[in-house]
Enzyme design. Structure first.
Site, PDB file in Angstrom:
ATOM      1  N   GLU A  85       0.805  -1.215   0.000  1.00  0.00           N
ATOM      2  CA  GLU A  85       0.000   0.000   0.000  1.00  0.00           C
ATOM      3  C   GLU A  85       0.844   1.273   0.000  1.00  0.00           C
ATOM      4  O   GLU A  85       0.320   2.366  -0.225  1.00  0.00           O
ATOM      5  CB  GLU A  85      -0.928   0.009   1.220  1.00  0.00           C
ATOM      6  CG  GLU A  85      -2.004  -1.056   1.209  1.00  0.00           C
ATOM      7  CD  GLU A  85      -3.100  -0.814   0.186  1.00  0.00           C
ATOM      8  OE1 GLU A  85      -3.079   0.248  -0.459  1.00  0.00           O
ATOM      9  OE2 GLU A  85      -3.964  -1.682   0.033  1.00  0.00           O
ATOM     10  N   GLU A 116       7.036 -21.783   8.473  1.00  0.00           N
ATOM     11  CA  GLU A 116       7.413 -20.877   9.554  1.00  0.00           C
ATOM     12  C   GLU A 116       8.423 -21.503  10.500  1.00  0.00           C
ATOM     13  O   GLU A 116       9.063 -20.811  11.289  1.00  0.00           O
ATOM     14  CB  GLU A 116       6.179 -20.423  10.332  1.00  0.00           C
ATOM     15  CG  GLU A 116       5.553 -21.472  11.205  1.00  0.00           C
ATOM     16  CD  GLU A 116       4.440 -20.874  12.077  1.00  0.00           C
ATOM     17  OE1 GLU A 116       4.586 -20.911  13.313  1.00  0.00           O
ATOM     18  OE2 GLU A 116       3.450 -20.378  11.523  1.00  0.00           O
TER      19      GLU A 116
END
Length: 303
Positions: A85, A116
């Site tokens: 963004e 992860e």
């Protein structure tokens, strides 16, 4: 059983939601809303740490550094979202703020199990993306124990980069390896262990602050107007015109015409209107003041 994970707040059972499966729909919604209302207060307690992190980011980015978000699962997706963004909102180069998720871009849409837990992949990512001592790496992990994030932060620190952690447990495994640990503790989730809920909401609020406040300090706004936005579609062209009108007091026709003369650069158009300079002169003045519109206007008007 992993004693460390079992002791985490994010893994605890929430006594206030034990009977959620027996609630009416409206009761369920009310319960979730009540739990979500706890998040801003948890984030507020971390304001000093968030401010310290923003100052680190500002110093780095102002001196040619970059910002890298590293996370897994929901945390990784939130980092990628926040990074993506920045170019349309603040007119930044896409390389300035980057987001990476364990498992790569595939993991943005699909759960990639086990990624992860891979410490070596976190280390390899930092080497691959070229982190240097000028940069800042922000590791995001609700539990504060994702080995992918630990590996990335550890390697980044070895390279001399500044490191920041965003997690939802105090005393996490990330704290000893970062310059600043931001840890809003939101309490047990509505659905036990589902950290896409309150923990994810808290992380989103923190990431909003990190990038937005850093960009404001870099001169990417004029008052609270996003003057560095990219006018790349009809909505954003219209928003640019309204921003110019708000900042200068001119009518829509003048704002639109000046925006065109400024090659659709909202900040440049405001500079032109405020100072009476043509596009080339206004651009030169902005460059001399590192794109800080208010500073450039004041310099011209006071000379």
């Amino acid at each position: 059983m992993n004693d460390y994970l079992a002791g985490l707040t994010t893994e605890a059972i929430n006594p206030d939601t034990l009977m959620i499966d027996e609630c009416t729909t409206e009761q369920m919604v009310q319960i979730m809303n009540q739990q979500d209302a706890l998040v801003p207060a948890a984030v507020a307690k971390e304001v000093p740490h968030i401010a310290k992190a923003v100052d680190i980011l500002h110093q780095s980015l102002a001196n040619g550094g970059k910002m890298f978000y590293i996370g897994a699962g929901t945390s990784g997706r939130l980092g990628v979202l926040d990074a993506s963004e920045c170019p349309p909102t603040f007119g930044t180069d896409p390389s300035l703020v980057q987001g990476f998720i364990a498992g790569g871009d595939t993991a943005l849409r699909n759960a990639v199990e086990g990624c992860e837990d891979n410490l070596e992949e976190g280390i390899a990512l930092i080497n691959e993306i070229g982190v240097t001592s000028k940069d800042v790496v922000v590791g995001i992990s609700a539990s504060g124990s994702a080995r992918f994030v630990i590996g990335a932060l550890t390697r980044a620190r070895e390279l001399g980069a500044k490191t920041i952690a965003v997690c939802n447990n105090k005393g996490s495994k990330l704290e000893p390896i970062v310059d600043v640990a931001i840890a809003p503790v939101v309490g047990p989730e509505v659905i036990s262990g589902s950290t896409r809920l309150k923990a994810g909401t808290a992380q989103k609020l923190v990431l909003n602050m990190l990038t937005t406040c850093t960009m404001v300090k870099l001169g990417k706004t004029y008052n609270n107007l996003m003057v560095d936005l990219k006018a790349s579609n009809i909505k954003l062209v219209d928003r640019s015109v309204r921003i110019i009108m708000r900042a200068t007091g001119v009518d829509s026709t003048t704002a639109s015409d000046t925006l065109t003369k400024a090659s659709m650069n909202c900040k440049l158009a405001i500079m032109m209107i405020k100072t009476g300079l043509d596009a080339q002169e206004a651009e030169q003045q902005l460059a001399q003041h590192n794109g800080r519109l208010k500073e450039a206007i004041h310099a011209i008007m006071s000379s």
